[in-house]
Structure formats: structure tokens, C-alpha cells
Scaffold this motif. Structure first.
Motif, PDB file in Angstrom:
ATOM      1  N   HIS A 134      26.192  44.143  37.293  1.00  0.00           N
ATOM      2  CA  HIS A 134      24.790  44.153  37.699  1.00  0.00           C
ATOM      3  C   HIS A 134      24.608  44.593  39.155  1.00  0.00           C
ATOM      4  CE1 HIS A 134      23.372  42.521  34.003  1.00  0.00           C
ATOM      5  NE2 HIS A 134      24.017  41.390  34.121  1.00  0.00           N
ATOM      6  N   SER A 135      25.678  44.975  39.804  1.00  0.00           N
ATOM      7  CA  SER A 135      25.567  45.424  41.192  1.00  0.00           C
ATOM      8  C   SER A 135      25.236  46.912  41.229  1.00  0.00           C
ATOM      9  CB  SER A 135      26.877  45.152  41.944  1.00  0.00           C
ATOM     10  OG  SER A 135      27.891  46.049  41.506  1.00  0.00           O
ATOM     11  N   ASN A 136      25.086  47.462  42.434  1.00  0.00           N
ATOM     12  CA  ASN A 136      24.772  48.884  42.595  1.00  0.00           C
ATOM     13  C   ASN A 136      25.988  49.694  43.018  1.00  0.00           C
ATOM     14  OD1 ASN A 136      25.059  47.927  45.171  1.00  0.00           O
ATOM     15  ND2 ASN A 136      22.983  48.423  45.846  1.00  0.00           N
ATOM     16  N   ARG A 137      27.185  49.147  42.778  1.00  0.00           N
ATOM     17  CA  ARG A 137      28.412  49.854  43.165  1.00  0.00           C
ATOM     18  C   ARG A 137      29.470  49.682  42.085  1.00  0.00           C
ATOM     19  NH1 ARG A 137      31.526  45.974  43.911  1.00  0.00           N
ATOM     20  NH2 ARG A 137      30.772  43.926  44.476  1.00  0.00           N
ATOM     21  N   LYS A 138      30.484  50.509  42.156  1.00  0.00           N
ATOM     22  CA  LYS A 138      31.576  50.463  41.184  1.00  0.00           C
ATOM     23  C   LYS A 138      32.485  49.265  41.464  1.00  0.00           C
ATOM     24  CE  LYS A 138      34.800  53.469  41.768  1.00  0.00           C
ATOM     25  NZ  LYS A 138      35.484  54.765  41.852  1.00  0.00           N
ATOM     26  N   MET A 139      33.032  48.690  40.394  1.00  0.00           N
ATOM     27  CA  MET A 139      33.988  47.587  40.508  1.00  0.00           C
ATOM     28  C   MET A 139      35.345  48.020  39.953  1.00  0.00           C
ATOM     29  SD  MET A 139      31.776  44.260  39.286  1.00  0.00           S
ATOM     30  CE  MET A 139      30.458  43.589  40.288  1.00  0.00           C
ATOM     31  N   LYS A 140      36.399  47.434  40.497  1.00  0.00           N
ATOM     32  CA  LYS A 140      37.769  47.645  40.012  1.00  0.00           C
ATOM     33  C   LYS A 140      38.319  46.266  39.671  1.00  0.00           C
ATOM     34  CE  LYS A 140      42.056  49.971  41.313  1.00  0.00           C
ATOM     35  NZ  LYS A 140      42.760  50.703  42.410  1.00  0.00           N
ATOM     36  N   LEU A 141      38.485  45.984  38.377  1.00  0.00           N
ATOM     37  CA  LEU A 141      38.629  44.606  37.920  1.00  0.00           C
ATOM     38  C   LEU A 141      40.033  44.257  37.431  1.00  0.00           C
ATOM     39  CD1 LEU A 141      35.289  44.394  35.912  1.00  0.00           C
ATOM     40  CD2 LEU A 141      35.706  43.760  38.291  1.00  0.00           C
ATOM     41  N   VAL A 142      40.447  43.043  37.805  1.00  0.00           N
ATOM     42  CA  VAL A 142      41.713  42.464  37.353  1.00  0.00           C
ATOM     43  C   VAL A 142      41.413  41.093  36.760  1.00  0.00           C
ATOM     44  CG1 VAL A 142      43.970  41.575  38.059  1.00  0.00           C
ATOM     45  CG2 VAL A 142      43.115  43.718  39.019  1.00  0.00           C
ATOM     46  N   LEU A 143      42.002  40.822  35.610  1.00  0.00           N
ATOM     47  CA  LEU A 143      41.757  39.572  34.882  1.00  0.00           C
ATOM     48  C   LEU A 143      42.908  38.596  35.073  1.00  0.00           C
ATOM     49  CD1 LEU A 143      40.348  37.843  32.598  1.00  0.00           C
ATOM     50  CD2 LEU A 143      41.755  39.150  30.992  1.00  0.00           C
ATOM     51  N   LYS A 144      42.570  37.340  35.331  1.00  0.00           N
ATOM     52  CA  LYS A 144      43.563  36.269  35.402  1.00  0.00           C
ATOM     53  C   LYS A 144      43.075  35.110  34.545  1.00  0.00           C
ATOM     54  CE  LYS A 144      45.990  33.173  38.576  1.00  0.00           C
ATOM     55  NZ  LYS A 144      46.127  32.703  39.989  1.00  0.00           N
ATOM     56  N   MET A 145      43.986  34.509  33.763  1.00  0.00           N
ATOM     57  CA  MET A 145      43.642  33.356  32.928  1.00  0.00           C
ATOM     58  C   MET A 145      44.349  32.122  33.471  1.00  0.00           C
ATOM     59  SD  MET A 145      44.231  36.297  30.907  1.00  0.00           S
ATOM     60  CE  MET A 145      45.524  35.986  29.712  1.00  0.00           C
ATOM     61  N   CYS A 146      43.576  31.063  33.654  1.00  0.00           N
ATOM     62  CA  CYS A 146      44.113  29.814  34.199  1.00  0.00           C
ATOM     63  C   CYS A 146      44.127  28.744  33.109  1.00  0.00           C
ATOM     64  CB  CYS A 146      43.279  29.334  35.377  1.00  0.00           C
ATOM     65  SG  CYS A 146      43.174  30.523  36.730  1.00  0.00           S
ATOM     66  N   ASP A 147      45.294  28.153  32.851  1.00  0.00           N
ATOM     67  CA  ASP A 147      45.389  27.074  31.873  1.00  0.00           C
ATOM     68  C   ASP A 147      44.653  25.835  32.370  1.00  0.00           C
ATOM     69  OD1 ASP A 147      46.947  28.635  30.233  1.00  0.00           O
ATOM     70  OD2 ASP A 147      48.848  27.825  30.951  1.00  0.00           O
ATOM     71  N   THR A 148      44.130  25.049  31.430  1.00  0.00           N
ATOM     72  CA  THR A 148      43.500  23.764  31.743  1.00  0.00           C
ATOM     73  C   THR A 148      44.214  22.676  30.951  1.00  0.00           C
ATOM     74  OG1 THR A 148      41.860  23.868  29.953  1.00  0.00           O
ATOM     75  CG2 THR A 148      41.286  24.976  32.013  1.00  0.00           C
TER      76      THR A 148
END
Length: 229
Positions: A144-158
Motif C-alpha cells: 500500500h506504499s508508493n514505492r517498491k519493496m524487496k521482501l524476505v519472509l521469516k517464520m517464528c515458532d510459538t
């Protein structure tokens, strides 16, 4: 998210009986709408209020509607801020049989939720899963921003969740007003209604991490219950 259930309460605040001739909702250009005020009886739709069209003094009645945000507005939902028009409600009523009906129009508005620069929603998730057995969910990210994103996903155990697969996965570049979908595998370690939490997405360009917890709930059952079915 894009679905909105609207409950409208109408109350007769006068000292005499009023007769309700018609109640109708006209959604704004942003929404499509479906009335949920009928039930199917023997193949025919009947009003949930039956044939009763009058309201006694101080008596109330609830009408329910299902509104859906149109796709062209859903993709730009980050730009929708503050009060938004949902539509208008028309009530046609009269005090006495035989008199001319009166029309009352009510403009309906709501406060649009703020999603910030990034929004995560779920496209698919099971309602019920088996304890300690992996299952998949499909997530969708909207920029929803006005710029490009470069995304990395991390999953945290609970305490109740174990994520399957490698953390630190690169999701790719996401232009403004665009969406990206991905599938995750996890399993629950506790029975009952459990929350899906522990998703972390980092924008490498801004070095900012977005945390997504309690994004959904699933019912976790023991394996023997599924076998009996």
C-alpha cells in the motif's frame, strides 16, 4: 477485509404503530450488496419477519446485509482512508393504513481500517486441522506504499506452532499497489482453537520488519476424531 456484514436496526420511537412498506439498501459505487433478510421455505424465499409489516411503539427490528468491496477498490484499499460511503438506506413507512407513505433516506458511512504500508491477508486456510499434522495456508501481501519493496519472509515458532520449511526465504520485489501470494506449511502442537502467529516480513530496502500475529484461528483436533468420521 473486503467483506462487510452490515446490521441496520430500525426502531419505532413514536407513540403509535407504524407500517413498514419497504426497506432497501443501495450500495455505493465501491461495494456490491446482498440482502440477508430472507429464508428459503419449500423452495421460496420468505422474509425473516414473516408477513408482519408493522412495528409497535418502541419496537425494533434488525436488517442484515452483506457488502463486498469491488475488485478495483480492493486493490487500492490502502488509499481508502477516513470515512467512506457505504451507500444509502431507504425506508418507506406510514402511520395509518390508507395514508400516503413517507420515505426516509439514511446515508451510511464507516471508518476505513488503516493497513499501513503493507497488508497481509489469507486466501486459503482450513477450518479444522489434526494435532501435529502439517497443513498449508496461502497468504497474500499487498503493497500500500508508493514505492517498491524487496521482501524476505521469516517464520517464528510459538508455544503452539511449528513452521515447516526454511526461514529467511526471499519473496521477491513488490511494486506499489501490487500483490504477492505464497504458501506456508505449519503444524499445531496444542488442541482447541489456536491462533496462527509468527509471520515476519522484512523490507530489505528500508530494513523494516512487519510482524503479523493472530492472523487467523483454526480448530485443532486429535487424530482419532478424524478417523471416526
Amino acid at each position: 477485509m473486503n467483506d462487510l456484514f452490515l446490521e441496520v436496526q430500525i426502531q419505532n420511537t413514536s407513540s403509535s404503530t407504524v407500517f413498514i412498506q419497504k426497506v432497501s439498501l443501495e450500495p455505493s459505487e465501491m461495494y456490491t450488496g446482498v440482502e440477508l433478510n430472507t429464508v428459503n421455505q419449500a423452495g421460496e424465499d420468505e422474509c425473516t419477519f414473516g408477513t408482519r409489516t408493522f412495528l409497535q411503539s418502541m419496537e425494533g427490528r434488525q436488517y442484515l446485509y452483506h457488502l463486498q468491496l469491488k475488485q478495483e477498490f480492493s486493490d487500492k484499499s490502502g488509499a481508502i482512508r477516513g470515512l467512506t460511503e457505504m451507500g444509502k438506506l431507504d425506508i418507506v413507512w406510514k402511520r395509518n393504513l390508507g395514508e400516503m407513505a413517507m420515505l426516509q433516506t439514511i446515508q451510511l458511512e464507516r471508518e476505513a481500517p488503516g493497513y499501513g504500508n503493507m497488508r497481509l491477508s489469507l486466501e486459503t486456510i482450513p477450518d479444522t486441522v489434526i494435532l501435529e499434522e502439517p497443513f498449508c495456508i496461502t497468504c497474500k501481501i499487498t503493497n500500500h506504499s508508493n514505492r517498491k519493496m524487496k521482501l524476505v519472509l521469516k517464520m517464528c515458532d510459538t508455544d503452539s506452532i511449528r513452521w515447516c520449511g526454511s526461514s529467511g526465504r526471499y519473496l521477491g520485489k513488490l511494486p506499489p499497489s501490487s500483490t504477492l501470494s505464497f504458501t506456508l506449511t505449519l503444524l499445531h502442537l496444542q488442541l482447541g482453537l489456536q491462533s496462527v502467529s509468527g509471520i515476519r516480513i522484512t523490507d530489505k530496502l528500508l530494513k523494516k520488519t512487519y510482524a503479523f500475529d493472530d492472523v487467523a484461528k483454526v480448530c485443532v483436533i486429535p487424530s482419532m476424531v478424524r478417523r471416526r468420521k
